[in-house]
Design an enzyme around this catalytic site. Sequence first.
Site, PDB file in Angstrom:
ATOM      1  N   GLU A  46       0.823  -1.208   0.000  1.00  0.00           N
ATOM      2  CA  GLU A  46       0.000   0.000   0.000  1.00  0.00           C
ATOM      3  C   GLU A  46       0.859   1.261   0.000  1.00  0.00           C
ATOM      4  O   GLU A  46       0.534   2.241  -0.679  1.00  0.00           O
ATOM      5  CB  GLU A  46      -0.944  -0.001   1.206  1.00  0.00           C
ATOM      6  CG  GLU A  46      -2.069  -1.026   1.121  1.00  0.00           C
ATOM      7  CD  GLU A  46      -3.033  -0.746  -0.020  1.00  0.00           C
ATOM      8  OE1 GLU A  46      -3.083   0.405  -0.505  1.00  0.00           O
ATOM      9  OE2 GLU A  46      -3.744  -1.689  -0.426  1.00  0.00           O
ATOM     10  N   TYR A 129      -6.451   6.209   4.785  1.00  0.00           N
ATOM     11  CA  TYR A 129      -6.622   5.228   3.718  1.00  0.00           C
ATOM     12  C   TYR A 129      -5.770   3.985   3.966  1.00  0.00           C
ATOM     13  O   TYR A 129      -6.265   2.853   3.934  1.00  0.00           O
ATOM     14  CB  TYR A 129      -6.264   5.821   2.346  1.00  0.00           C
ATOM     15  CG  TYR A 129      -6.039   4.712   1.340  1.00  0.00           C
ATOM     16  CD1 TYR A 129      -7.116   4.058   0.770  1.00  0.00           C
ATOM     17  CD2 TYR A 129      -4.749   4.250   1.043  1.00  0.00           C
ATOM     18  CE1 TYR A 129      -6.929   2.980  -0.084  1.00  0.00           C
ATOM     19  CE2 TYR A 129      -4.556   3.185   0.197  1.00  0.00           C
ATOM     20  CZ  TYR A 129      -5.649   2.560  -0.368  1.00  0.00           C
ATOM     21  OH  TYR A 129      -5.459   1.476  -1.197  1.00  0.00           O
ATOM     22  N   ASP A 147     -10.018   5.289  -1.889  1.00  0.00           N
ATOM     23  CA  ASP A 147      -8.931   5.983  -2.579  1.00  0.00           C
ATOM     24  C   ASP A 147      -9.531   6.791  -3.723  1.00  0.00           C
ATOM     25  O   ASP A 147     -10.765   6.912  -3.845  1.00  0.00           O
ATOM     26  CB  ASP A 147      -7.869   4.988  -3.058  1.00  0.00           C
ATOM     27  CG  ASP A 147      -8.357   4.094  -4.190  1.00  0.00           C
ATOM     28  OD1 ASP A 147      -9.567   4.129  -4.529  1.00  0.00           O
ATOM     29  OD2 ASP A 147      -7.527   3.351  -4.761  1.00  0.00           O
ATOM     30  N   CYS A 201     -13.935   1.991 -14.606  1.00  0.00           N
ATOM     31  CA  CYS A 201     -14.464   3.341 -14.369  1.00  0.00           C
ATOM     32  C   CYS A 201     -13.302   4.317 -14.220  1.00  0.00           C
ATOM     33  O   CYS A 201     -13.149   5.006 -13.212  1.00  0.00           O
ATOM     34  CB  CYS A 201     -15.345   3.332 -13.118  1.00  0.00           C
ATOM     35  SG  CYS A 201     -16.367   4.817 -12.937  1.00  0.00           S
ATOM     36  N   CYS A 208     -17.693   2.053 -20.020  1.00  0.00           N
ATOM     37  CA  CYS A 208     -19.029   1.826 -19.459  1.00  0.00           C
ATOM     38  C   CYS A 208     -19.669   0.540 -19.964  1.00  0.00           C
ATOM     39  O   CYS A 208     -20.399  -0.127 -19.220  1.00  0.00           O
ATOM     40  CB  CYS A 208     -19.929   3.011 -19.772  1.00  0.00           C
ATOM     41  SG  CYS A 208     -19.384   4.560 -18.992  1.00  0.00           S
ATOM     42  N   CYS A 211     -18.861  -2.313 -17.743  1.00  0.00           N
ATOM     43  CA  CYS A 211     -19.116  -2.136 -16.318  1.00  0.00           C
ATOM     44  C   CYS A 211     -20.230  -3.063 -15.842  1.00  0.00           C
ATOM     45  O   CYS A 211     -21.326  -3.059 -16.418  1.00  0.00           O
ATOM     46  CB  CYS A 211     -19.490  -0.688 -16.028  1.00  0.00           C
ATOM     47  SG  CYS A 211     -19.848  -0.380 -14.288  1.00  0.00           S
ATOM     48  N   CYS A 217     -25.970   2.852 -12.738  1.00  0.00           N
ATOM     49  CA  CYS A 217     -25.094   4.018 -12.628  1.00  0.00           C
ATOM     50  C   CYS A 217     -25.858   5.317 -12.879  1.00  0.00           C
ATOM     51  O   CYS A 217     -26.370   5.558 -13.978  1.00  0.00           O
ATOM     52  CB  CYS A 217     -23.939   3.898 -13.629  1.00  0.00           C
ATOM     53  SG  CYS A 217     -22.824   5.319 -13.607  1.00  0.00           S
TER      54      CYS A 217
END
Length: 299
Positions: A46, A129, A147, A201, A208, A211, A217
């Site tokens: 991370e 985070y 994030d 995304c 899209c 997705c 959405c």
Amino acid sequence: MDSPARAFPPSSDPVGDVLVDWFARAARDLPWRRPDTDPWAVLVSEVMLQQTPVARVEPVWREWMARWPTPAALAAASPAEVIRAWGKLGYPRRALRLRETALALTERHGGVVPADVAALEALPGIGTYTARAVACFGHGQPQPVVDTNVRRVVARLVHGRAEAAPARAADLTDVAALAPADPERAVRFSVAVMELGALVCVARTPRCAACPVRGDCAWRLAGHPASDGPPRRVQKFAGTDRQVRGRLLDVLRAAEGPVAAPQLDAAWDDAAQRSRCLDSLLADGLVEQAADGRFRLPA
């Protein structure tokens, strides 16, 4: 993205469950996501992934984990070793902060990465985070992890906006509201929504049609309205102080001992910028000056 006129029915399942099932099929095989990865390895990944692409992080992460598989192992390393091993990941202060984190884990927690978010946030260089990511991905706690990618997904999916607003406390509430009730699936959801933002995304050219939650959405249903703010500026790298600092560190990493100023002069032509960047490296503790005036990585 697909045409606004093209209809997609909303999912019959909750959005969180749809994303978890999609992630099971579409997730990238990243080493820090594997079941045998411990919380320390997750924490290192991370920190390395902050503002750095996965493709650059993965080989360095593998080398670090082979060399320093525990906090105690990294805590015993010198700052110079750590900076050299960080290589060209960028933002090298992260390397020193990671070593400071390892020292704190060794001294305060017996070399074990805690599961408590507050305890994680108290470690050097660990923000909200990263603390939640380690608690979730390293310890299996169902935590909302937010994030930039997640905020963009929520802005489009829930609020119908092209871009996320500035970070706010309600982001955690928004993400938690989408997560499945089952704790194990909630953990998978946290990484799934992050993956959706990284692969589908995306900021400039969202995919899209690919997705899994396109039928739900709000942004797509509204016809993909443009962002209200000015166009986002792409951050340049060439010629910046970041590039100069990296060039100077490259010289010091390659050297077996202290380096005289003329050797650093060859790294960058602009003397004023070079001097400014060297001063900033000294101030950040990434470089130190020996008694004879030469420069080296911190001992």
